[in-house]
Enzyme design. Structure first.
Site, PDB file in Angstrom:
ATOM      1  N   THR A 100     -10.949   9.089 -56.988  1.00  0.00           N
ATOM      2  CA  THR A 100     -11.607   9.989 -57.080  1.00  0.00           C
ATOM      3  C   THR A 100     -11.038  10.061 -58.391  1.00  0.00           C
ATOM      4  OG1 THR A 100     -11.657  10.499 -55.112  1.00  0.00           O
ATOM      5  CG2 THR A 100     -11.594  11.865 -56.707  1.00  0.00           C
ATOM      6  N   ASP A 132      -9.043   3.240 -59.311  1.00  0.00           N
ATOM      7  CA  ASP A 132      -8.219   4.349 -59.434  1.00  0.00           C
ATOM      8  C   ASP A 132      -8.090   4.902 -61.024  1.00  0.00           C
ATOM      9  OD1 ASP A 132      -8.778   7.217 -58.540  1.00  0.00           O
ATOM     10  OD2 ASP A 132      -7.776   7.118 -56.640  1.00  0.00           O
ATOM     11  N   GLY A 147      -6.762  15.763 -57.519  1.00  0.00           N
ATOM     12  CA  GLY A 147      -8.380  15.552 -56.722  1.00  0.00           C
ATOM     13  C   GLY A 147      -8.563  16.096 -55.547  1.00  0.00           C
ATOM     14  N   ALA A 172      -5.702   7.921 -61.884  1.00  0.00           N
ATOM     15  CA  ALA A 172      -3.643   8.625 -61.325  1.00  0.00           C
ATOM     16  C   ALA A 172      -3.911   9.434 -62.749  1.00  0.00           C
ATOM     17  CB  ALA A 172      -2.948   7.815 -61.649  1.00  0.00           C
ATOM     18  N   ASP A 173      -2.473  10.393 -62.465  1.00  0.00           N
ATOM     19  CA  ASP A 173      -2.310  11.911 -63.296  1.00  0.00           C
ATOM     20  C   ASP A 173      -1.028  11.178 -63.732  1.00  0.00           C
ATOM     21  OD1 ASP A 173      -4.361  13.926 -61.281  1.00  0.00           O
ATOM     22  OD2 ASP A 173      -2.822  14.297 -59.757  1.00  0.00           O
ATOM     23  N   GLU A 180      -7.213   8.099 -50.865  1.00  0.00           N
ATOM     24  CA  GLU A 180      -6.920   7.344 -51.735  1.00  0.00           C
ATOM     25  C   GLU A 180      -5.926   6.024 -51.710  1.00  0.00           C
ATOM     26  OE1 GLU A 180      -7.933  10.114 -55.717  1.00  0.00           O
ATOM     27  OE2 GLU A 180      -5.651  10.185 -55.023  1.00  0.00           O
ATOM     28  N   LYS A 214      -0.297  11.332 -57.534  1.00  0.00           N
ATOM     29  CA  LYS A 214      -1.714  11.016 -57.535  1.00  0.00           C
ATOM     30  C   LYS A 214      -2.274  12.228 -56.413  1.00  0.00           C
ATOM     31  CE  LYS A 214      -4.754   7.380 -56.638  1.00  0.00           C
ATOM     32  NZ  LYS A 214      -5.668   8.345 -57.203  1.00  0.00           N
ATOM     33  N   GLY A 215      -3.745  12.425 -56.854  1.00  0.00           N
ATOM     34  CA  GLY A 215      -4.042  13.651 -55.375  1.00  0.00           C
ATOM     35  C   GLY A 215      -4.218  14.697 -56.459  1.00  0.00           C
ATOM     36  N   LYS A 275      -1.127   9.650 -69.703  1.00  0.00           N
ATOM     37  CA  LYS A 275      -1.408  10.588 -68.218  1.00  0.00           C
ATOM     38  C   LYS A 275       0.082   9.877 -68.296  1.00  0.00           C
ATOM     39  CE  LYS A 275      -4.716  11.821 -66.654  1.00  0.00           C
ATOM     40  NZ  LYS A 275      -5.522  11.549 -65.586  1.00  0.00           N
TER      41      LYS A 275
HETATM   42  C1  5RP Z   1      -7.453  12.442 -57.581  1.00  0.00           C
HETATM   43  C2  5RP Z   1      -6.704  11.794 -58.125  1.00  0.00           C
HETATM   44  C3  5RP Z   1      -7.154  11.415 -59.400  1.00  0.00           C
HETATM   45  O1  5RP Z   1      -7.143   9.935 -59.469  1.00  0.00           O
HETATM   46  C4  5RP Z   1      -6.375  11.872 -60.266  1.00  0.00           C
HETATM   47  O2  5RP Z   1      -6.439  13.284 -60.268  1.00  0.00           O
HETATM   48  C5  5RP Z   1      -6.950  11.726 -61.897  1.00  0.00           C
HETATM   49  O3  5RP Z   1      -8.125  12.384 -62.111  1.00  0.00           O
HETATM   50  P1  5RP Z   1      -9.145  12.102 -63.025  1.00  0.00           P
HETATM   51  O4  5RP Z   1      -9.794  10.894 -63.419  1.00  0.00           O
HETATM   52  O5  5RP Z   1      -9.999  12.967 -63.062  1.00  0.00           O
HETATM   53  O6  5RP Z   1      -8.021  11.955 -64.752  1.00  0.00           O
HETATM   54  O7  5RP Z   1      -5.668  10.936 -57.370  1.00  0.00           O
HETATM   55  O8  5RP Z   1      -7.111  12.237 -56.162  1.00  0.00           O
END
Ligand code: 5RP
Length: 224
Positions: A29, A82, A98, A84-85, A104, A95-96, A122
């Site tokens: 996500t 996926d 979003g 990551a933050d 996830e 993560k999370g 990141k």
């Molecule tokens: C969602 C997540 C996303 O992978 C995380 O927030 C990274 O998002 P982005 O690619 O928009 O920076 O963990 O729950």
């Protein structure tokens, strides 16, 4: 496209190179995964996909990528991709951002390989707050009272998760992510948290704006 998006796109394109026909693939996500979906749709491999959020599912469907339910007989995946933050030097992830971290983690854990795609912003030396939480609505005040023993927690102004959970963020210190992950996970009412251990991660692809990618694995994570 700005430099950050170019980094995300480079990481996403590199992840698509891991896809082979007949694979089962978990779709993460977020905006970086958005670039992965675009790259996947361009390549049109013959794969079976599951999604970690309704946003990803809708986006994938719009691009012609069929997504099936992860509530049926499919019990393992070949690959999950996926974002990551935060990605730390020791490969702990947060993560999370979003709010999809529970699904996830389920998808990442079901996959033989979990590939994280990220832009350079990141990368952090050590993971830190905020650490996303998903909490059960039932007994929420009691859960928050127990969590307060670990550090400050703020409930997010956000809709419930697809599983009815309440999103919140732990904002206290993260001295040892393994210790904090165990402590958060042990609080009744915590559905899941956003601390993902290095043992879950196969590799991290960090895009560069020139289209090249740095690959970090557990082996070289600290050194490069
Ligand atoms: C969602 C997540 C996303 O992978 C995380 O927030 C990274 O998002 P982005 O690619 O928009 O920076 O963990 O729950």
């Amino acid at each position: 496209m700005d430099a950050r998006d170019a980094e995300k796109q480079a990481a996403a394109e590199a992840a698509v190179a891991h896809i082979e026909d007949d694979m089962t693939v978990g779709l993460g996500t977020g905006s970086t995964v958005g670039f992965f979906l675009l790259a996947l749709a361009r390549r049109k491999p013959s794969v079976r996909c599951v999604a970690t959020s309704s946003g990803t599912e809708t986006r994938a469907a719009a691009l012609g990528i069929a997504v099936e339910s992860f509530g049926g007989t499919l019990d393992r995946l070949d690959l999950a991709v996926d974002g990551a933050d935060q990605v730390a030097d020791d490969l702990w992830l947060v993560k999370g951002g979003g709010g999809a971290h529970t699904r996830e983690r389920i998808v990442a854990a079901a996959a033989a390989r979990f590939v994280v795609i990220a832009s350079s912003d990141k990368l952090v030396e050590r993971v830190g707050p905020p650490v996303p939480l998903e909490l059960l609505r039932f007994g929420l005040s009691a859960t928050l009272r127990r969590l307060a023993d670990l550090g400050p927690v703020e409930v997010r102004e956000a809709p419930a998760t697809p599983d009815g959970g309440v999103l919140a963020d732990y904002r206290g210190p993260v001295e040892d992510p393994a210790v904090l992950a165990a402590a958060l996970g042990a609080v009744p009412g915590v559905v899941d948290h956003g601390l993902f251990p290095p043992t879950l991660v196969s590799s991290v692809l960090v895009g560069r704006a020139d289209g090249t990618v740095r690959t970090i694995t557990e082996r070289n994570g600290k050194a490069t």
